[in-house]
Scaffold this motif. Structure first.
Motif, PDB file in Angstrom:
ATOM      1  N   ARG A 106       0.770  -1.215   0.000  1.00 53.83           N
ATOM      2  CA  ARG A 106       0.000   0.000   0.000  1.00 53.83           C
ATOM      3  C   ARG A 106       0.828   1.307   0.000  1.00 53.83           C
ATOM      4  N   GLU A 138      -9.758   5.699  -1.259  1.00 53.17           N
ATOM      5  CA  GLU A 138      -9.467   5.405   0.142  1.00 53.17           C
ATOM      6  C   GLU A 138     -10.186   6.296   1.134  1.00 53.17           C
ATOM      7  N   VAL A 167     -11.898   1.975   0.392  1.00 53.59           N
ATOM      8  CA  VAL A 167     -10.839   1.197   1.018  1.00 53.59           C
ATOM      9  C   VAL A 167     -10.367   1.893   2.289  1.00 53.59           C
ATOM     10  N   VAL A 169      -7.786   2.701   4.934  1.00 53.79           N
ATOM     11  CA  VAL A 169      -6.325   2.727   5.025  1.00 53.79           C
ATOM     12  C   VAL A 169      -5.955   3.329   6.372  1.00 53.79           C
ATOM     13  N   SER A 211      -4.055  -1.558   4.234  1.00 55.90           N
ATOM     14  CA  SER A 211      -5.490  -1.667   3.960  1.00 55.90           C
ATOM     15  C   SER A 211      -6.133  -2.328   5.173  1.00 55.90           C
ATOM     16  N   CYS A 220      -8.810  -4.853   5.060  1.00 50.72           N
ATOM     17  CA  CYS A 220      -9.820  -4.345   4.134  1.00 50.72           C
ATOM     18  C   CYS A 220      -9.437  -4.778   2.727  1.00 50.72           C
ATOM     19  N   ALA A 651      -2.285  -0.294  -4.117  1.00 48.53           N
ATOM     20  CA  ALA A 651      -2.811   1.066  -4.228  1.00 48.53           C
ATOM     21  C   ALA A 651      -2.771   1.545  -5.674  1.00 48.53           C
ATOM     22  N   TYR A 654      -5.738  -0.031  -7.590  1.00 43.01           N
ATOM     23  CA  TYR A 654      -6.986   0.668  -7.258  1.00 43.01           C
ATOM     24  C   TYR A 654      -7.074   1.998  -8.012  1.00 43.01           C
TER      25      TYR A 654
END
Length: 668
Positions: A106, A138, A167, A169, A211, A220, A651, A654
């Motif tokens: 991440r 996020e 998401v 974080v 996450s 997550c 990340a 995403y």
């Protein structure tokens, strides 16, 4: 009466909801292939329009919220499970001749990583172009100010984080004492240690956010972020255990061998999906002094653990051909099956087919559909719909070598000690269940450094010189297509500049609280391939990362492991009394190289096999992620990355998937 009407409306709404694996329609506006982070993100965003029907087909089964999915302490145990493809590479001839496991199931990298994407012919893909989509994905929860947070340099820039995305974080509730020693050691070596790793500006050490749901300290994942809160949408179909065998095109004959059911089922790869391999840090268990007494939980499972609003874009001219208009292939559906021996089914699509099957299976699906190098497809008697030499080429991965330095004087209980003792294991499990604190909120990896090459003062110049003077043809397969060769040469020049930049990371130093490092090459020069073994869709592809084929990669890993000695020699690390087992503190460079070749493996980041590049550089998709030669076939996963960023890829994926929603220009 109002209460009764409200109750009735709730019942009617519930009746419209679509549970997993609901009966399918004959046609959908969008069909998405692959239910990982990128596929679920796109499916979520497209289904925000209630007038749009969206189908997502996932080859694997749905998980059941197993502890190794939910609880951070168990992270990494999915390797080798029924949710893993259990793929193997071919023997790695540039290493030690053994195959490697390549599990598939991440931070964002620096500004320069995405500037390289733009320099390779992709306007609209700079760090600042992607930042709104990183933010959109996020909900960031800052770490509370504490002595422990300050000791590991947690520094948060709110301007580069989102606060309303799917998401979660955040940071673990537990920081091991030994991690403080690690950061203090890097500080003693004058490495930057206090900055936000997601602002893209600094190479150095960082305590990465994860996450992680801050309220209950559970991981997550894409399912919990992008599907479960939106599962009530009546226009979103998710169907699992459905293996897409090919994309169907208007007027195309296609690959006849995909339609024929065959006995057996190789859909989980070469291995047994329920047998766990030694995994990510197998070399640690081989080189460590490990007790042979019975354990409540296998030690290799501990060592497997790893942590892991749309803005209108101004389009600039691109040097790639336009991918819409007459004469281009139009996808009109997909063919799929639940198993190799099962009958095939077809579903039609109105707007687009979007493939999000990852860097290994996306090129496989394209080739089975007739899109790929004609030199590979024709011998397999697959009709060539679009001759694209770059499909399955340009495979990149972050190559990892784990080194074990067991602490003789740890100042807290390590994750290995906890996992190896029934009493401690149950004690901390009870604490986690009661108040979501303690070691179960954190995995063994605890703190990262992403240093620039300049910290390796004794060898950085020679590595840069080797990268500058090598020819693109020296370290690539002899039969490589000229366009793919030109693409690598363009990448090589940018990679060489990155090696020279003191603000850009070149390798990763990943700290483990029980006394181990992982040294990872973050800017690989080696390039591999994904090829078909046959025209049958359930046969695993031939995966050859060609790890170490370019000697620059091995030089970087060698220099980084030698640098470990400097870290271990600092005052904070000497307090822990790390024991250097293998390689020994007096090992020669050649002995370290042999160690690297015997222990190198994946960091789970394969990418680049359907690169976003111009056609004359071996590209497969344009900057809108449309496949060249087609008008409505799009790719959205790590396969499109022309050069792998120096970061963990979750990340990034995403962000790519969030951005594609703008490219689709689907009205809300």
């Amino acid at each position: 009466m109002n209460l009764f009407l409200a109750f009735l409306l709730c019942i009617l709404h519930a009746a419209e909801c679509l549970p997993l694996n609901s009966p399918l329609l004959d046609s959908y506006d969008y069909i998405i292939v692959g239910g990982g982070p990128s596929g679920l993100t796109v499916a979520n965003r497209l289904s925000e329009n209630p007038a749009t029907n969206v189908l997502l087909l996932e080859a694997g089964p749905a998980d059941s919220n197993e502890p190794w999915i939910q609880i951070p302490f168990f992270a990494g145990q999915g390797v080798g499970s029924s949710l893993d493809w259990n793929l193997q590479t071919v023997p790695q001839t540039f290493l030690d001749g053994r195959t490697r496991a390549l599990p598939q199931g991440r931070n964002r990298g620096g500004i320069g990583d995405y500037d390289d994407w733009v320099a390779l012919g992709n306007p609209g893909w700079s760090f600042w172009d992607l930042l709104p989509y990183f933010v959109k994905s996020e909900t960031f929860t800052p770490h509370p100010q504490s002595d422990a947070a300050n000791a590991v340099g947690i520094n948060q820039n709110p301007l580069v984080h989102g606060h309303s995305g799917p998401v979660n974080v955040s940071f673990s509730n537990h920081i091991y004492n030994e991690t403080v020693n690690f950061f203090s050691a890097l500080n003693e070596l004058q490495m930057p240690v206090s900055y936000d790793p997601n602002d893209g500006t600094t190479a150095g050490a960082s305590f990465l956010p994860l996450s992680l749901n801050p309220a209950n300290q559970t991981r997550c994942d894409a399912r919990s972020a992008y599907f479960e809160p939106y599962a009530t949408r009546p226009n979103l179909w998710i169907s699992t255990n459905q293996h897409v065998t090919r994309v169907l095109f208007e007027g195309g004959s296609g690959n006849p061998n995909t339609t024929i059911p065959t006995p057996g089922d190789s859909s989980v790869g070469q291995g047994n999906s329920y047998s766990r391999p030694d995994g990510l840090f197998s070399n640690i268990t081989q080189n460590a002094i490990v007790s042979k007494r019975p354990r409540p939980w296998p030690i290799n499972l501990v060592l497997n653990a790893f942590t892991s609003r749309f803005r209108k874009q101004k389009r600039e001219p691109t040097n790639t051909p336009i991918t819409s208009g007459p004469g281009l292939l139009k996808a009109n559906g997909v063919e799929f099956a639940s198993a190799a021996s099962a009958p095939r089914k077809n579903i039609t699509v109105v707007r687009e087919v979007i493939i999000a099957a990852g860097a290994i299976h996306t090129p496989q699906i394209l080739k089975l559909s007739g899109i790929g190098p004609s030199s590979e497809l024709q011998p397999l008697q697959i009709p060539v719909m679009v001759d694209l030499p770059g499909v399955g080429m340009n495979l990149q991965d972050h190559a990892l070598v784990g080194v074990f330095y067991p602490y003789q004087r740890p100042t807290s209980l390590t994750s290995v000690q906890i996992a190896s003792n029934y009493t401690l294991f149950n004690q901390f499990g009870a604490i986690y269940q009661a108040n979501r604190t303690g070691p179960w909120t954190a995995g063994p990896p605890d703190g990262n450094a992403f240093p620039a090459l300049s910290v390796l003062t004794n060898s950085s110049l020679s590595i840069i010189t080797k990268a500058q003077t090598q020819k693109a043809t020296h370290w690539l397969p002899t039969d490589i297509h000229p366009n793919v060769l030109a693409g690598f040469d363009a990448q090589r020049q940018l990679l060489t500049k990155a090696l020279q930049d003191p603000k850009r990371a070149v390798y990763e130093l990943l700290n483990f609280n029980y006394g181990a490092f992982s040294n990872v090459n973050m800017r690989p020069f080696s390039r591999g391939t994904v090829k078909l073994i046959s025209s049958r869709p359930f046969d695993p592809p031939i995966i050859d990362p060609r790890y170490g084929s370019n000697p620059v990669d091995l030089d970087i890993l060698l220099a980084s492991i030698v640098y470990n000695r400097k870290v271990l020699a600092t005052t904070p690390m000497k307090l822990l009394q790390p024991l250097q087992l293998n390689p020994s503190p007096n090992a020669t460079d050649q002995e370290i190289l042999e160690f690297i070749k015997a222990n190198l493996q994946t960091e789970f980041h394969p990418s680049g096999t359907c690169a976003m590049l111009p056609l004359d550089l071996g590209g497969v998709v344009d900057p809108q992620l449309l496949v060249y030669g087609t008008q409505n076939l799009r790719l959205v996963d790590a396969s499109i990355m022309p050069v792998i960023p120096a970061s963990h890829l979750q990340a990034v994926v995403y962000g790519v998937a969030e951005k594609v929603r703008t490219e689709l220009r689907e009205p809300l």
